[in-house]
Design a protein around this motif. Structure first.
Motif, PDB file in Angstrom:
ATOM      1  N   LEU A  94      32.460  26.558 -37.889  1.00 53.26           N
ATOM      2  CA  LEU A  94      33.523  27.454 -36.959  1.00 53.26           C
ATOM      3  C   LEU A  94      33.340  28.679 -36.001  1.00 53.26           C
ATOM      4  O   LEU A  94      33.616  28.601 -35.482  1.00 53.26           O
ATOM      5  N   PHE A 135      33.472  29.174 -32.115  1.00 46.73           N
ATOM      6  CA  PHE A 135      33.391  30.259 -31.439  1.00 46.73           C
ATOM      7  C   PHE A 135      33.315  31.106 -30.743  1.00 46.73           C
ATOM      8  O   PHE A 135      33.331  31.346 -29.282  1.00 46.73           O
ATOM      9  N   THR A 143      33.933  30.887 -26.270  1.00 48.08           N
ATOM     10  CA  THR A 143      33.841  32.345 -25.677  1.00 48.08           C
ATOM     11  C   THR A 143      33.042  32.406 -24.351  1.00 48.08           C
ATOM     12  O   THR A 143      33.144  32.711 -23.667  1.00 48.08           O
ATOM     13  N   TRP A 163      40.171  26.760 -27.050  1.00 48.09           N
ATOM     14  CA  TRP A 163      41.371  27.898 -27.045  1.00 48.09           C
ATOM     15  C   TRP A 163      40.873  29.680 -28.301  1.00 48.09           C
ATOM     16  O   TRP A 163      41.666  30.303 -27.810  1.00 48.09           O
ATOM     17  N   PHE A 164      39.818  29.279 -28.927  1.00 53.05           N
ATOM     18  CA  PHE A 164      38.931  30.193 -29.343  1.00 53.05           C
ATOM     19  C   PHE A 164      38.391  31.061 -28.470  1.00 53.05           C
ATOM     20  O   PHE A 164      38.009  32.813 -28.933  1.00 53.05           O
ATOM     21  N   THR A 217      41.269  33.281 -27.367  1.00 51.59           N
ATOM     22  CA  THR A 217      41.739  34.243 -28.056  1.00 51.59           C
ATOM     23  C   THR A 217      40.884  35.732 -28.032  1.00 51.59           C
ATOM     24  O   THR A 217      41.317  36.529 -27.657  1.00 51.59           O
ATOM     25  N   TYR A 234      48.241  32.961 -28.121  1.00 57.97           N
ATOM     26  CA  TYR A 234      46.456  32.268 -28.281  1.00 57.97           C
ATOM     27  C   TYR A 234      46.357  32.972 -29.786  1.00 57.97           C
ATOM     28  O   TYR A 234      45.656  32.930 -30.731  1.00 57.97           O
ATOM     29  N   VAL A 282      45.347  31.323 -32.893  1.00 55.68           N
ATOM     30  CA  VAL A 282      44.261  30.745 -33.708  1.00 55.68           C
ATOM     31  C   VAL A 282      43.923  31.051 -34.939  1.00 55.68           C
ATOM     32  O   VAL A 282      43.080  30.533 -34.974  1.00 55.68           O
ATOM     33  N   ALA A 306      42.260  27.312 -36.018  1.00 55.43           N
ATOM     34  CA  ALA A 306      40.969  27.346 -36.592  1.00 55.43           C
ATOM     35  C   ALA A 306      40.821  26.252 -38.017  1.00 55.43           C
ATOM     36  O   ALA A 306      39.671  25.629 -38.540  1.00 55.43           O
TER      37      ALA A 306
END
Length: 576
Positions: free
Chosen positions: A27, A31, A35, A135-136, A139, A218, A222, A226
């Motif tokens: 996870l 993220f 990013t 998506w991460f 966010t 988002y 999230v 997640a």
């Protein structure tokens, strides 16, 4: 790094800890990768984003190292993971280079979350992981100024949500679970529900929240993405539920590390078989009923127990020492075939052949229920072969099964045409011919071996019907002969023998199982009849502590043998 081997270690605490470590690692990495992937699309980053991405990089690298200390991982993959995890935060000031590092990290996450398959499975895994990572990324970068108006985050949320739902549905279809009770009664099934339901909820919420701002979509979504990603990552570590039992189809299951065969899986009398490697302290029964000890049976390998199954679903109890395992069975409502006690092991062996060929055939009859045309022809040619050797007579051992009665008639009729007497008693100048089933055949051969040890008996040899080509039977005497339509040394026969050995605790193959295993290829085992001799031989006898040449195979109990610790060779031309 491959984390797919998170299996039972004997300690549930260790297993749960390893699983949680894996999920947090993946996870955090997702993220981080998401990013870095989107970094070129935004301007200056806030101090909070810098600290968050740096912390994710350090966390991902640290957890990867800790993971390497708890489970076996590929060292090269570990190094690559650590380097990429630390490179993404460092390269935030060089967005283009950081994007490629993030792409590589996403690929690594896909490999780590993959279910170990290829093709469509790998593609679906890529869609889910990449979608969640994007998506991460959006966010974490939601507070930054986006450099381009072409990147429309609102519609993208609907696209990502739809792709996650589609990937989850495809994974459900590929799992083979469908909508049966395993979907809600097992951890694997619940994980499948999560990876579908949460993206549906997130996508629906995104559609309503778009008018309130893209960033809010988002931030609120999230958590669902997640949790769905965590469930997806857990699929590779959670044991996939076994197929549901099908009434009338013999069941192959596992208990305490040993395979268990239940046949015919119908209401009433069933036979339960375990390999010899399961040990001799095994008891079997139905939950809430009598639990009886499993015993060896003459002419068959392993241990066996009779169990009366009730109609419908029930739990079969396998008790081994002080440990107990339950196996779900489903006998259905319809009555099964009547299986005699003497022929039950051979019938179970025939059913097992179909199971390891991945077929779910309902057991409607057993080999001893009738004499096949091929076996009848083989017996005719065997008797004619014996007539050419001119013994004083044939000592016939038969039984009362439908096959045994028909086989005895074939032997007598053929012998009468050659003027060869068929007699029930042994003599020095006779040939012994056994057409009974496994149990009586084993007894007959052991008695013949003892008779030959005491005085001249059956000097024209010991002969078996084709269905008696089974390890315990042929190994009960020094040497025996039988008519076969296939060569047990050829590739297909050896392949089947290896499959049986691997699937059932080192057990030996059977002729009935071979025919079932071949299925549509059964013509392969219906060639011309040829006499084969089985013998217990050791070409290079050595004392236990005697040194041997390097590379010499000393363990003769290896997979692929039809005659355990022995040999089988042709001793005649094709019989006409």
């Amino acid at each position: 790094m491959d984390h797919h081997d998170v299996v039972a270690t004997g300690s549930s605490t260790v297993d749960i800890a390893a699983l949680l470590l894996r999920l947090v690692l993946l996870l955090a990495t997702a993220f981080l990768a998401g990013t870095g992937l989107l970094r070129p699309l935004v301007g200056e980053l806030s101090r909070k984003v810098w600290i968050t991405v740096g912390a994710l990089g350090v966390l991902s690298a640290a957890l990867a190292v800790v993971s390497a200390l708890t489970v076996d991982v590929n060292v090269l993959a570990l190094v690559v993971h650590v380097v990429l995890a630390l490179a993404v935060p460092v390269l935030l000031r060089r967005p283009s280079a950081g994007r490629w590092a993030s792409v590589a990290l996403i690929v690594l996450v896909v490999l780590e979350t993959s279910l170990g398959a290829s093709g469509i499975d790998f593609a679906v895994d890529t869609v889910y992981v990449a979608g969640a990572a994007i998506w991460f990324g959006v966010t974490l970068l939601s507070g930054a100024e986006w450099r381009t108006t072409n990147f429309r985050r609102g519609p993208l949320s609907l696209t990502i949500g739809g792709l996650l739902v589609l990937a989850g549905v495809v994974q459900l279809a590929l799992s083979g679970i469908g909508f049966d009770r395993r979907l809600y009664g097992t951890l694997f099934g619940v994980a499948l529900i999560v990876i579908i339901v949460l993206p549906i909820a997130v996508t629906t919420a995104a559609g309503f929240l778009l008018k309130h701002g893209e960033s809010r979509v988002y931030r609120y979504g999230v958590a669902g993405v997640a949790l769905g990603f965590v469930a997806w990552s857990a699929l590779a570590a959670v044991p996939q539920p076994v197929p549901l039992p099908i009434p009338g189809v013999p069941l192959l299951a596992h208990a305490e590390g040993s395979p268990v065969l239940v046949s015919p899986q119908r209401p009433g009398r069933n036979i339960v078989h375990l390999p010899a490697s399961a040990g001799d302290d095994v008891s079997v029964g139905v939950q809430g009923g009598l639990i009886g000890k499993a015993f060896p049976r003459p002419g068959a390998e392993g241990i066996w127990a009779d169990v009366d199954l009730p109609q419908g679903r029930s739990d079969l109890v396998i008790r081994k020492g002080d440990r107990e395992t339950t196996i779900e069975v489903d006998a259905g409502q319809d009555a099964g075939p009547v299986i005699s006690d003497a022929d039950a092991p051979e019938c179970a062996g025939a059913a097992f052949g179909g199971l390891i060929a991945n077929r779910s055939d309902v057991l409607t009859s057993c080999p001893a229920d009738g004499l096949s045309a091929e076996d009848s022809d083989a017996l005719v040619k065997l008797v004619n072969f014996l007539a050419g050797r001119k013994p004083s007579g044939i000592t016939l051992v038969e039984d009362k099964s439908p096959r045994g009665i028909a086989a005895a008639k074939v032997v007598r009729d053929t012998a009468a045409k050659s003027g060869l007497p068929v007699q029930p008693d042994a003599g020095p100048n006779t040939a012994l011919l056994v057409t009974a089933g496994w149990a009586d055949g084993y007894v007959a051969m052991t008695r013949a071996a003892e008779s030959q040890r005491l005085k001249p008996t059956h000097q024209y040899g010991l002969y078996l019907a084709p269905w008696l080509f089974n390890g315990p039977i042929v190994n009960s005497v020094a040497s025996s002969s039988l008519p076969l339509r296939f060569d047990p040394r050829e590739q297909l026969a050896v392949t089947y023998a290896v499959a049986v050995h691997n699937a059932f605790g080192g057990e030996s193959p059977t002729v009935a199982g071979f025919h079932s295993w071949l299925g549509g290829q059964n013509q392969t085992a219906r060639g011309e009849v040829q006499m084969f001799a089985a013998a217990q031989v050791n070409a290079m006898p050595m004392y236990p502590n005697e040194p041997h040449a390097p590379g010499m195979v000393m363990n003769r109990d290896y997979a692929g043998q039809w005659v355990p610790n022995g040999t089988i060779v042709p001793v005649s031309n094709v019989l006409r």
